[in-house]
Design an enzyme around this catalytic site. Sequence first.
Site, PDB file in Angstrom:
ATOM      1  N   ARG A 272       0.853  -1.191   0.000  1.00  0.00           N
ATOM      2  CA  ARG A 272       0.000   0.000   0.000  1.00  0.00           C
ATOM      3  C   ARG A 272       0.886   1.237   0.000  1.00  0.00           C
ATOM      4  NH1 ARG A 272      -1.755   0.881   4.330  1.00  0.00           N
ATOM      5  NH2 ARG A 272      -1.220  -0.900   5.610  1.00  0.00           N
TER       6      ARG A 272
ATOM      7  N   TYR B  21      -1.420  -3.688  -7.028  1.00  0.00           N
ATOM      8  CA  TYR B  21      -1.145  -4.493  -5.831  1.00  0.00           C
ATOM      9  C   TYR B  21      -2.182  -4.329  -4.706  1.00  0.00           C
ATOM     10  CZ  TYR B  21       1.768  -7.222  -2.733  1.00  0.00           C
ATOM     11  OH  TYR B  21       2.248  -8.229  -1.940  1.00  0.00           O
ATOM     12  N   GLY B  22      -2.586  -5.427  -4.143  1.00  0.00           N
ATOM     13  CA  GLY B  22      -3.306  -5.485  -2.863  1.00  0.00           C
ATOM     14  C   GLY B  22      -4.331  -4.395  -2.650  1.00  0.00           C
ATOM     15  N   GLY B  23      -4.232  -3.782  -1.500  1.00  0.00           N
ATOM     16  CA  GLY B  23      -5.207  -2.776  -1.100  1.00  0.00           C
ATOM     17  C   GLY B  23      -5.287  -1.581  -2.044  1.00  0.00           C
TER      18      GLY B  23
ATOM     19  N   LYS C 111      -9.580  -2.337   1.466  1.00  0.00           N
ATOM     20  CA  LYS C 111      -9.278  -1.165   2.284  1.00  0.00           C
ATOM     21  C   LYS C 111     -10.045   0.073   1.795  1.00  0.00           C
ATOM     22  CE  LYS C 111      -6.250  -3.467   4.648  1.00  0.00           C
ATOM     23  NZ  LYS C 111      -6.541  -3.881   6.030  1.00  0.00           N
TER      24      LYS C 111
ATOM     25  N   HIS D  49     -11.146  -1.951  11.387  1.00  0.00           N
ATOM     26  CA  HIS D  49     -10.039  -2.787  10.938  1.00  0.00           C
ATOM     27  C   HIS D  49      -9.835  -3.891  11.980  1.00  0.00           C
ATOM     28  CE1 HIS D  49      -5.515  -2.817   9.566  1.00  0.00           C
ATOM     29  NE2 HIS D  49      -6.211  -3.762   8.999  1.00  0.00           N
TER      30      HIS D  49
ATOM     31  N   SER E  23      -1.458  -3.406  10.652  1.00  0.00           N
ATOM     32  CA  SER E  23      -1.131  -4.411   9.650  1.00  0.00           C
ATOM     33  C   SER E  23       0.084  -5.248  10.077  1.00  0.00           C
ATOM     34  CB  SER E  23      -0.803  -3.721   8.332  1.00  0.00           C
ATOM     35  OG  SER E  23      -1.818  -2.820   8.019  1.00  0.00           O
TER      36      SER E  23
ATOM     37  N   CYS F 114       0.533  -7.563  12.309  1.00  0.00           N
ATOM     38  CA  CYS F 114       0.764  -7.801  13.742  1.00  0.00           C
ATOM     39  C   CYS F 114       0.110  -9.104  14.190  1.00  0.00           C
ATOM     40  CB  CYS F 114       0.228  -6.645  14.577  1.00  0.00           C
ATOM     41  SG  CYS F 114       1.255  -5.182  14.547  1.00  0.00           S
ATOM     42  N   GLY F 115      -0.243  -9.977  13.248  1.00  0.00           N
ATOM     43  CA  GLY F 115      -0.745 -11.292  13.638  1.00  0.00           C
ATOM     44  C   GLY F 115      -2.258 -11.408  13.739  1.00  0.00           C
ATOM     45  N   LYS F 116      -2.992 -10.558  13.042  1.00  0.00           N
ATOM     46  CA  LYS F 116      -4.462 -10.671  13.111  1.00  0.00           C
ATOM     47  C   LYS F 116      -4.926 -12.008  12.532  1.00  0.00           C
ATOM     48  CE  LYS F 116      -6.934  -7.094  11.588  1.00  0.00           C
ATOM     49  NZ  LYS F 116      -6.144  -6.192  10.745  1.00  0.00           N
ATOM     50  N   THR F 117      -4.349 -12.388  11.372  1.00  0.00           N
ATOM     51  CA  THR F 117      -4.777 -13.640  10.747  1.00  0.00           C
ATOM     52  C   THR F 117      -4.448 -14.817  11.669  1.00  0.00           C
ATOM     53  OG1 THR F 117      -4.438 -12.613   8.598  1.00  0.00           O
ATOM     54  CG2 THR F 117      -4.610 -15.012   8.616  1.00  0.00           C
TER      55      THR F 117
ATOM     56  N   ASP G 122      -9.741  -9.470   9.068  1.00  0.00           N
ATOM     57  CA  ASP G 122      -9.207  -8.125   8.805  1.00  0.00           C
ATOM     58  C   ASP G 122     -10.201  -6.990   9.049  1.00  0.00           C
ATOM     59  OD1 ASP G 122      -6.958  -6.552   7.980  1.00  0.00           O
ATOM     60  OD2 ASP G 122      -7.891  -6.253   6.032  1.00  0.00           O
TER      61      ASP G 122
ATOM     62  N   ASN H  41       6.374  -8.420   2.263  1.00  0.00           N
ATOM     63  CA  ASN H  41       4.923  -8.211   2.193  1.00  0.00           C
ATOM     64  C   ASN H  41       4.285  -9.143   1.152  1.00  0.00           C
ATOM     65  OD1 ASN H  41       2.482  -6.888   2.937  1.00  0.00           O
ATOM     66  ND2 ASN H  41       2.626  -5.521   1.180  1.00  0.00           N
TER      67      ASN H  41
ATOM     68  N   ARG I 275       2.092 -12.093  -0.307  1.00  0.00           N
ATOM     69  CA  ARG I 275       0.732 -12.373   0.171  1.00  0.00           C
ATOM     70  C   ARG I 275       0.162 -13.658  -0.398  1.00  0.00           C
ATOM     71  NH1 ARG I 275      -1.886  -8.323   3.578  1.00  0.00           N
ATOM     72  NH2 ARG I 275      -0.330  -6.677   3.713  1.00  0.00           N
TER      73      ARG I 275
ATOM     74  N   ARG J 233       2.498  -3.756  18.397  1.00  0.00           N
ATOM     75  CA  ARG J 233       3.807  -4.310  18.747  1.00  0.00           C
ATOM     76  C   ARG J 233       4.515  -3.331  19.642  1.00  0.00           C
ATOM     77  NH1 ARG J 233       6.237  -8.232  15.325  1.00  0.00           N
ATOM     78  NH2 ARG J 233       4.627  -8.727  13.823  1.00  0.00           N
TER      79      ARG J 233
ATOM     80  N   ASN K 241      -1.799 -17.484  23.335  1.00  0.00           N
ATOM     81  CA  ASN K 241      -2.620 -16.287  23.527  1.00  0.00           C
ATOM     82  C   ASN K 241      -4.035 -16.653  23.992  1.00  0.00           C
ATOM     83  OD1 ASN K 241      -0.465 -14.728  22.745  1.00  0.00           O
ATOM     84  ND2 ASN K 241      -1.142 -14.502  20.625  1.00  0.00           N
TER      85      ASN K 241
END
Length: 595
Positions: A69, A210-212, A219, A239, A261, A263-266, A286, A375, A377, A408, A506
């Site tokens: 992005r 690309y992506g977003g 996004k 988000h 982005s 930081c381990g959401k998935t 997401d 990055n 994907r 983080r 966690n």
Amino acid sequence: MTTNKSLLNWIDEIAAMCTPDEVTWCDGSEEEYDRLTQSMVDAGTFIRLSHDKKPNSFICRSDPGDVARVEDRTFICSEKEEDAGPTNNWSDPIEMKKSMSHLYKACMQGRTMYVIPYSMGPIGSPISKIGVILTDSPYVVCSMHIMARVGMKVFDVLGESDDFVRGVHSVGYPLTEPKQPDLPWPCNPDNKYISHFPETREIWSYGSGYGGNALLGKKCHALRIASAQARDEGWMAEHMLILKLTSPEGTVKYIAAAFPSACGKTNLAMMDPTIKGWKVETIGDDIAWMKFGEDGRLYAINPEAGFFGVAPGTSLDSNPNAMETLKENSIFTNCALTKDGDVWWEEMSEAPAEAVDWLRRPWTPESNRTAAHPNARFTIPAQQCPVIADEWEDPKGVPISAFLFGGRRASVVPLVNESFSWEHGTFLGSIMSSEKTAAAAGKIGELRRDPMAMLPFCGYHMGDYLRHWINIGQQGDADKLPKIYYINWFRKDESGKWLWPGFGENSRVLKWIFERCDNQAEAVETPIGYLPNPTALDIEGLDISEENLAKLLAVDIEGWASEIPGIRDHYAQFGDRLPTELDKELNNLEKRLGT
Ligand code: OXD
Ligand code: MN
């Protein structure tokens, strides 16, 4: 097809400006997907992976100038500059359209313009929204097939209504000569624009594939445009991942969590808990759209239909469920290609002896560079996830019991902290901070304050966004609103070693939160919020020293006190749009710290 006049007129208008060779309507069918993926294989954009390794899957490698992005090329073109706020790039909508119209002029020459009708959220859900993207990129069409509900059925819901988001996307690389060869990844790296017009619910994107930047449903629509619409209509576009947590007794709670982005959401959304009898299932990884239900609770849907996840770091250890999800019908971007026709990325497994890196160069473990772009994907269908919750497409959504915020932070911020109230929780979300990752262009490691992880994704003034959070709290019943937590899986000790093992462990923190929601777990009141008593956190079977646990759950009074001036600076940028409630929360924190 559709007879929707305003849609048809708009398509004519954009086609007249971009002059594609052809206009094709996308029906979202498998036949269409197969045809387009094969055309990209023929064009050298896609390589089909080995059927034995990843059936019906493809790898593509982007232009090195088009890998993430681009926040500095992302614009919120609200009519008034002050409505975009200090954290967005603003441009006058008329001026922006004028200059982008020059770029768009004949930009699709030699290409097909695809019309992609899509629904963000299950078709027909009262929380879902419709959009249409006009794009000259077959990569975008195929990715949208995975990431959203694409096809003509969308028009049954839309009818003659004007209530849809209009997205225009071009890679910005016209084929002007009759036999001009195309590039494997056409784009215009030095001339990117990702522009949003929140009042008219439009998106104009140019120059990036690309992506977003290019999959406009994600996004651009589901966060930037939707956040402005949610403010106007009294709902929330956040988000946030959404997970379903089931206790050994079979009780279910749904939790939504916002992290910046990468930081381990998935990973959190698909986690395998280490504590016995607890189960995590995925609703989304997401984005969450939420509305109050008739019972006064906030109900969330995942507007997306797939996961566009960061590949490096994903492994059977860190996220076995993502690895299982990506085993077929997937698109991989900027990963490495192995000799046997599979993909590889850093930390996935032992490195292959040789591979082709994301820049299409030969690579071995001795090469002094990563094989996959940081990055890189995967784009994968959510329904393939082995832990997708049965109700993930329930049109009424799922009732949320808790919001988690986090980032983080190597120091200061403890493992988990419960807010005193909705206002205090909004305060914690508003001061969220994280060390920068590779998902956006910029320097990695720098600390950035990122309210609710929405800084790059809020389609209007961040001060008004925080006001919207306060308003939602005032609209709801305190005992029905989600409780709010601040968490930090990323604490390090003085020598830089992780204090908390993370991943499946966690679940121990999720269990405490679950029990807090039922007023069952103990907590100590501290100046920053409620923290678990060391005995309230289930650490059975966990190899952690008492000393490290104490560090994770300590309140660093001096550390917090030293954050206050930075928070005041952060707040100062919002001027009089900062809700007074948040200023008050900051003053109260300062008083409670007593320094
Ligand atoms: C994402 C991001 O791709 O947040 O989800 O950058
Ligand atoms: Mn994200």
